[in-house]
Design an enzyme around this catalytic site. Structure first.
Site, PDB file in Angstrom:
ATOM      1  N   GLY A 175       0.936  -1.496  -0.016  1.00  0.00           N
ATOM      2  CA  GLY A 175       0.098  -0.473   0.109  1.00  0.00           C
ATOM      3  C   GLY A 175       0.924   1.150   0.105  1.00  0.00           C
ATOM      4  O   GLY A 175       2.208   1.048  -0.395  1.00  0.00           O
ATOM      5  N   CYS A 206       5.885   9.846  -0.219  1.00  0.00           N
ATOM      6  CA  CYS A 206       4.679   9.244   0.473  1.00  0.00           C
ATOM      7  C   CYS A 206       2.803   9.776   0.403  1.00  0.00           C
ATOM      8  O   CYS A 206       2.149  10.181   0.919  1.00  0.00           O
ATOM      9  CB  CYS A 206       4.973   9.318   1.748  1.00  0.00           C
ATOM     10  SG  CYS A 206       6.670   8.224   2.302  1.00  0.00           S
TER      11      CYS A 206
END
Length: 297
Positions: free
Chosen positions: A129, A227
């Protein structure tokens, strides 16, 4: 979200550049030496720690495809051992990667500041993920492959535990005060991120892990939104200690050695495991598995 759904989707990951590192081409990890020591148990006045086979390659730049294959092969082997109730030891791989950008399964390409068809480094879309991140030389990567059944079957606990290991290393070894930021995964010094953490969990076998910027060239982070955090800043340990990441090779090597030693020590203490160092040896990766890894690129 259920625990199993979370297990399938949690995490960031650290992976690298398909270049010609021939010495790794034909000998993925590893000699699974099964020696039984299960949970930490108090027996006869002595704590028996669960064992963890450690493959310490922190001096090496291991290509992403190779490291990814190692992890998947180990996880598959561990699943088979669990099925036979013979999963007696965890695993840990420590290494560095050549430059690479990685994306999670559902990552958005909007966080790339370049044309994906003309990327400065190789890009891999992984099964993890999380959003895009960068990995490169000078960044210490730790891939624990842990059966959470023998620790704690709680993914949030595991993420916080990996963060705690990094926080303790920075404080105890370098007197640097690091912390978490509420609602985010990773380790920060002030508002600057120094450690990326992310996992994938398959039937309670956790893999991928953490990346700590030791003497990393931070320039490649400018070409992404790390991120997916807008206006996020990154920092290296070398920079915090007052030297640029481009300082002498000898100084960077000593810093990497010191950081790795401390990270292994704190990891074994926090998870109450006994590290047993192993060397790389032959492990045949099937053609089918290689093709599957290529398809996930």
């Amino acid at each position: 979200m259920s625990r199993m759904m979370l297990a399938a989707n949690t995490g960031l990951n650290f992976l690298p550049f398909s270049s010609s590192h021939d010495k790794f081409a034909n000998h993925p990890l590893s000699c699974f030496h099964s020696s039984r020591t299960d949970r930490v148990q108090f027996k006869g006045g002595i704590f028996a720690k669960r064992r963890c086979e450690c493959f310490d390659l922190h001096k090496e730049l291991v290509p992403y495809k190779q490291a990814w294959s190692w992890q998947k092969s180990i996880v598959e082997t561990r699943h088979a051992l669990v099925h036979r109730d013979e999963d007696h030891s965890d695993n840990l791989i420590v290494l560095q990667h050549p430059p690479v950008y990685t994306l999670g399964t559902s990552s958005s390409e909007k966080y790339l500041k370049f044309d994906i068809q003309n990327a400065p480094y190789d890009i891999y879309r992984t099964e993890r993920g999380g959003e895009v991140t960068y990995h490169g030389p000078g960044q210490l990567i730790m891939y624990p492959i842990i059966n959470l059944r023998y620790h704690k079957m709680d993914l949030h606990w595991y993420l916080r535990s990996l963060e705690e290991v990094v926080i303790q290393v920075l404080q105890s070894t370098f007197s640097i005060k690091a912390s978490r930021l509420e609602g985010l995964t990773g380790v920060w010094v002030g508002s600057q991120k120094i450690g990326a953490i992310g996992i994938r969990v398959s039937r309670w076998i956790a893999y991928h892990g953490l990346a700590l910027n030791v003497s990393t060239d931070l320039t490649p982070f400018r070409d992404i939104v790390p991120c997916g955090i807008q206006d996020g800043e990154v920092v290296s340990l070398s920079g915090l200690l007052g030297g640029p990441s481009s300082c002498s090779a000898d100084a960077n090597r000593v810093l990497m050695e010191t950081t790795c030693e401390s990270l292994l020590k704190k990891f074994s203490e926090h998870f109450q495991i006994s590290l047993e160092h192993r060397s790389i040896c032959e492990l045949d990766i099937s053609e089918e598995e290689s093709q599957r890894t290529d398809a996930e690129k």
